[in-house]
Design a protein around this motif. Structure first.
Motif, short mmCIF file in Angstrom:
data_model
loop_
_atom_site.label_atom_id
_atom_site.label_comp_id
_atom_site.label_asym_id
_atom_site.label_seq_id
_atom_site.Cartn_x
_atom_site.Cartn_y
_atom_site.Cartn_z
N UNK A 25 -10.34 0.88 5.36
CA UNK A 25 -11.34 0.15 4.59
C UNK A 25 -10.77 -1.12 3.96
N UNK A 26 -9.48 -1.07 3.58
CA UNK A 26 -8.89 -2.19 2.86
C UNK A 26 -8.93 -3.49 3.66
N UNK A 27 -8.81 -3.39 4.98
CA UNK A 27 -8.76 -4.61 5.80
C UNK A 27 -10.10 -5.34 5.84
N UNK A 62 0.84 -1.20 0.00
CA UNK A 62 0.00 0.00 0.00
C UNK A 62 0.88 1.26 0.00
N UNK A 63 1.88 1.27 0.89
CA UNK A 63 2.74 2.45 0.99
C UNK A 63 3.50 2.68 -0.31
N UNK A 64 3.96 1.60 -0.94
CA UNK A 64 4.66 1.75 -2.21
C UNK A 64 3.73 2.28 -3.29
N UNK A 65 2.50 1.74 -3.34
CA UNK A 65 1.54 2.19 -4.36
C UNK A 65 1.19 3.65 -4.18
N UNK A 66 1.12 4.10 -2.93
CA UNK A 66 0.75 5.49 -2.65
C UNK A 66 1.95 6.43 -2.65
N UNK A 96 -1.00 2.53 7.55
CA UNK A 96 -1.50 3.87 7.24
C UNK A 96 -2.99 3.96 7.57
N UNK A 97 -3.41 5.09 8.09
CA UNK A 97 -4.81 5.25 8.45
C UNK A 97 -5.71 5.05 7.24
N UNK A 98 -5.22 5.45 6.06
CA UNK A 98 -6.04 5.36 4.85
C UNK A 98 -6.33 3.93 4.42
N UNK A 137 -16.37 11.13 2.15
CA UNK A 137 -16.08 10.19 3.23
C UNK A 137 -15.35 10.94 4.34
N UNK A 138 -15.82 10.79 5.57
CA UNK A 138 -15.18 11.43 6.72
C UNK A 138 -14.77 10.33 7.71
N UNK A 139 -13.52 10.39 8.16
CA UNK A 139 -13.00 9.38 9.09
C UNK A 139 -12.65 10.01 10.43
N UNK A 140 -12.90 9.25 11.47
CA UNK A 140 -12.43 9.59 12.81
C UNK A 140 -11.64 8.37 13.29
N UNK A 141 -10.33 8.57 13.50
CA UNK A 141 -9.46 7.45 13.86
C UNK A 141 -9.22 7.45 15.37
N UNK A 142 -9.38 6.28 15.99
CA UNK A 142 -9.21 6.16 17.43
C UNK A 142 -7.81 5.64 17.78
N UNK A 143 -7.26 4.76 16.97
CA UNK A 143 -5.88 4.30 17.20
C UNK A 143 -5.32 3.71 15.92
N UNK A 144 -3.99 3.62 15.87
CA UNK A 144 -3.34 3.01 14.71
C UNK A 144 -3.44 1.50 14.78
N UNK A 145 -3.47 0.88 13.61
CA UNK A 145 -3.51 -0.58 13.53
C UNK A 145 -2.10 -1.12 13.44
#
Length: 307
Positions: free
Chosen positions: A63-65, A30-34, A58-60, A105-113
Motif C-alpha cells: 500500500x505504501x507505494x 520501512x524495515x528499520x521501523x518495523x 517487504x510484502x507489507x 484487510x486480506x492480501x494475495x501477493x503475486x510477486x515480490x517488488x
C-alpha cells in the motif's frame, strides 16, 4: 436514485500510479521501523544468494507505494478522478454514516517488488452490506477490492479491504480505561478522591511524574506522595479533531501542563475555546468524573484569563 446495491462492481478509484518507484531507501526505512532484520530487505548480496534479483520490498509495503502523501490528500483528487468515491461518501453521509473504522484487510501477493518497479492501484466496490447493529452504532460494511499492478500492467497483489461506516450512538461511549499498574495505582486512587498528587523520592526529595519504581536522580526505591497545589501553566498543547472517539467531545484540547511544583502531566483543557489557548497560559485544576470508578484531573484557565 442511486442505491447501495448499485455500487457493487463500480470503480471508485481509477488506475492510479504511485508517486515514487520502489526504491531501496524507503525499503530500508520501512524495515528499520518495523524491526524486520531479514537481510533480503537490506543486503543486495544476501538477497541474490536466495535466488532473488536483488533487494526486494517487504510484502507489507504494498500500500505504501501508492499512497498519495499528505499534500495530495489535503488538496483532494483531480476533478473527476474519483467521482465514484465522492458519490458513495455523499450517500453514506446523507444516511448518517459519518464515522469510519477499518475492520480487516486480506492480501494475495503475486510477486515480490524490486527496486525500479512502478506500482499502480485500482479500486472497485465488491459489496456494501445491509445496515448492521454494532457496538459502535448502526452501520454498513463497505468491501472493496484493490488491484495492484506493475509498470507492465501485470498484477502484483490483490487486496480485499473492508471498512465499517457507522452512525455513532447518541449515548456517550465509556471513556477508555487508563493502564493502572503497581507503580501508578496510588495516583488514580488519589484522583478518585479529587486529590492531585505527585510521587516524591524519599531519599532525595525529587518529585517525578509519571510515577515509576525508582528515582532517576538518586536510584532510591523509597517514595511517598506530595499533594499538588493544582496551579500551573500550559507548556504545550494540540487541538485534536481526528480520528474521533465517541467518548470525547471535539475539538479536544490535549495539553501538557507544567505544575507550579515543576512536574508536567498530559491532561485536557476545559472551559476555553481552542483559539484562546496560549503557551504559558495560567491554568487551575478541575476534575472530570468520567464514571463512578474514574476521576481524572483536567485544567481550566485561571479566573479572568478566558471565559
Amino acid at each position: 436514485m442511486t442505491t447501495y446495491e448499485d455500487f457493487a462492481g463500480r470503480e471508485i478509484l481509477p488506475l492510479w500510479e504511485g508517486p515514487d518507484p520502489v526504491n531501496v531507501p524507503m525499503i530500508r526505512h520501512w524495515a528499520e521501523a518495523m524491526g524486520d532484520r531479514n537481510p533480503i530487505y537490506r543486503d543486495d548480496a544476501a538477497a541474490r544468494a536466495t535466488g532473488r534479483p536483488g533487494i526486494v520490498a517487504p510484502a507489507s509495503m504494498m500500500q505504501a507505494w501508492t499512497m498519495r502523501g499528505y499534500a495530495a490528500t489535503v488538496e483532494g483528487p483531480d476533478a473527476g478522478a474519483a467521482a465514484g468515491a465522492r458519490e458513495l461518501d455523499a450517500l453514506l453521509e446523507k444516511d448518517g454514516y459519518t464515522s469510519v473504522v477499518a475492520t480487516d484487510s486480506e492480501f494475495e501477493f503475486h510477486r515480490e517488488l524490486v527496486a525500479g518497479d512502478r506500482v499502480s492501484v485500482r479500486e472497485v466496490v465488491e459489496s456494501i452490506s445491509p445496515e448492521k447493529s454494532t457496538a459502535l452504532g448502526a452501520g454498513r460494511f463497505v468491501t472493496t477490492v484493490r488491484t495492484y499492478t506493475d509498470q507492465d500492467g501485470e498484477v502484483v497483489a490483490v487486496q480485499r479491504w473492508r471498512l465499517l461506516r457507522f452512525r455513532p450512538k447518541a449515548a456517550r461511549a465509556p471513556r477508555p480505561r487508563p493502564a493502572v499498574n503497581r507503580d501508578n495505582a496510588f495516583w488514580f486512587e488519589a484522583a478518585r478522591e479529587h486529590r492531585l498528587v505527585i510521587q516524591r523520592c524519599a531519599g532525595c526529595g525529587t518529585l517525578r511524574h509519571p510515577p515509576g519504581p525508582c528515582c532517576p536522580h538518586c536510584g532510591s526505591f523509597d517514595w511517598d506522595a506530595a499533594e499538588a497545589s493544582g496551579r500551573g501553566q500550559v507548556y504545550s498543547f494540540v487541538v485534536n479533531h481526528h480520528p474521533r472517539h465517541p467518548a470525547f467531545e471535539y475539538p479536544l484540547i490535549v495539553a501538557v501542563v507544567e505544575l507550579d511544583e515543576g512536574t508536567r502531566l498530559v491532561t485536557n483543557l476545559v472551559g476555553v475555546e481552542p483559539g484562546e489557548v496560549e503557551i504559558g497560559m495560567p491554568v487551575v485544576l478541575d476534575w472530570l468524573d468520567a464514571d463512578p470508578d474514574l476521576s481524572l484531573p483536567v485544567f481550566r484557565p485561571q479566573s479572568g484569563i478566558a471565559a
